[in-house]
Motif scaffolding. Sequence first.
Motif, PDB file in Angstrom:
ATOM      1  N   ALA A 137       0.811  -1.214   0.000  1.00 29.70           N
ATOM      2  CA  ALA A 137       0.000   0.000   0.000  1.00 29.70           C
ATOM      3  C   ALA A 137       0.846   1.266   0.000  1.00 29.70           C
ATOM      4  CB  ALA A 137      -0.932   0.006   1.206  1.00 29.70           C
ATOM      5  N   GLN A 167      -9.737   0.856   0.761  1.00 21.35           N
ATOM      6  CA  GLN A 167      -9.713   1.982  -0.169  1.00 21.35           C
ATOM      7  C   GLN A 167     -10.265   3.286   0.406  1.00 21.35           C
ATOM      8  OE1 GLN A 167      -8.096   1.403  -2.831  1.00 21.35           O
ATOM      9  NE2 GLN A 167      -8.317   3.320  -3.933  1.00 21.35           N
ATOM     10  N   ARG A 204      -7.731   5.245   2.480  1.00 17.16           N
ATOM     11  CA  ARG A 204      -6.552   5.803   1.820  1.00 17.16           C
ATOM     12  C   ARG A 204      -6.776   7.235   1.352  1.00 17.16           C
ATOM     13  NH1 ARG A 204      -6.533   1.311  -1.644  1.00 17.16           N
ATOM     14  NH2 ARG A 204      -5.651  -0.530  -0.655  1.00 17.16           N
ATOM     15  N   ALA A 210      -0.695   1.063  -4.300  1.00 13.79           N
ATOM     16  CA  ALA A 210      -1.609   1.734  -3.367  1.00 13.79           C
ATOM     17  C   ALA A 210      -3.010   1.908  -3.949  1.00 13.79           C
ATOM     18  CB  ALA A 210      -1.042   3.101  -2.964  1.00 13.79           C
ATOM     19  N   LEU A 223      -6.296  -0.052   5.761  1.00 15.69           N
ATOM     20  CA  LEU A 223      -5.751  -0.030   4.407  1.00 15.69           C
ATOM     21  C   LEU A 223      -6.824  -0.218   3.341  1.00 15.69           C
ATOM     22  CD1 LEU A 223      -2.343  -1.934   4.497  1.00 15.69           C
ATOM     23  CD2 LEU A 223      -2.768   0.509   4.365  1.00 15.69           C
ATOM     24  N   CYS A 243      -6.700  -5.977   6.127  1.00 11.96           N
ATOM     25  CA  CYS A 243      -6.605  -4.594   5.660  1.00 11.96           C
ATOM     26  C   CYS A 243      -7.441  -3.672   6.546  1.00 11.96           C
ATOM     27  CB  CYS A 243      -7.079  -4.487   4.212  1.00 11.96           C
ATOM     28  SG  CYS A 243      -5.945  -5.174   2.993  1.00 11.96           S
TER      29      CYS A 243
END
Length: 309
Positions: free
Chosen positions: A73, A113, A116, A78, A111, A106
């Motif tokens: 990531a 989506q 992020r 990423a 982590l 995740c």
Amino acid sequence: MEVADKWIKQGYTARKVLKIVGISEQIYYYRKKHRHEKQRVSNGGRPIPGFSLNKQDEAISDLQIQEWLGELASGEEAVYGYRKLTVLLRRQYGLLINKKKVYRLCKEINLLQPQRKIKAAFPRKIACNRAITASNQLWEIDIKYGFVAGEQRFFFLLSILDVYDRSIVDYHIGLSCESRHVTQTIQRALLKRQQYEQKKLPVLRTDNGPQFISHLFGDFCESNDLEHERIPPRTPNKNAHIESFHSALERECLIRHEFKNYQEAYETVINYIDFYNKRRIHGRLFDLAPHEFFQATLKKQISSFVVNV
């Protein structure tokens, strides 16, 4: 499994029997434990084992998998979601893992989506090339995973290594390793080396493990005026000195023992670190042990040199 159980019950050692039948010790103990757990669990679910297997039937800790996910990531991957990260874990590390577990791992370290898109409170600083000329200028920090065969679980060793004198300044060993354990260990190390009295504190260099990208660790570094730098993904050579220590620990200690319980693992690893720091000859340190070399540099008995990292 049944044949191995039969021979072991007759008094043969588990290690010898498993070697003959061609079953790894980790997979044997895992299946044995899992078989009993399926009988005990009544709500339809099963306890989380804490690791996944790879194509070589080796048990890989969930924390190690989360560290790999953190590295992915942090790079060009990423943009991937958990499904594509699952594909990468299977291709690059040979893991036998499904996307549901990757989603859970995740989610535990933020982590997925949506997370992020949130701007990081502490922007990542990439490890740069440095010329180290004395102790307490650069500390490398990393985590090593050990396995307790008798209890079918992992233990964790967090070590802080001084790049110049190669000493393990301080460490944490336990059945868990979280950000709070990291900050506590660093505080002990700073006190031990009397660094709070100095104008400039050591630079901390880590990988992208979940313990080192947390808000707790970022707040700790900021409040203590500590410079933290992280190595780029898939560049363990940037943490070469502590990787070398972990290699020696694996070769000279861990693979020589099959731990029956955590207490046995704890005592064995602690004794090895004491040997490494105080008595183990280190060729790069003029055939002195790290603590001997550190004391010699304090007394100016050894001419300084440069360590390029």
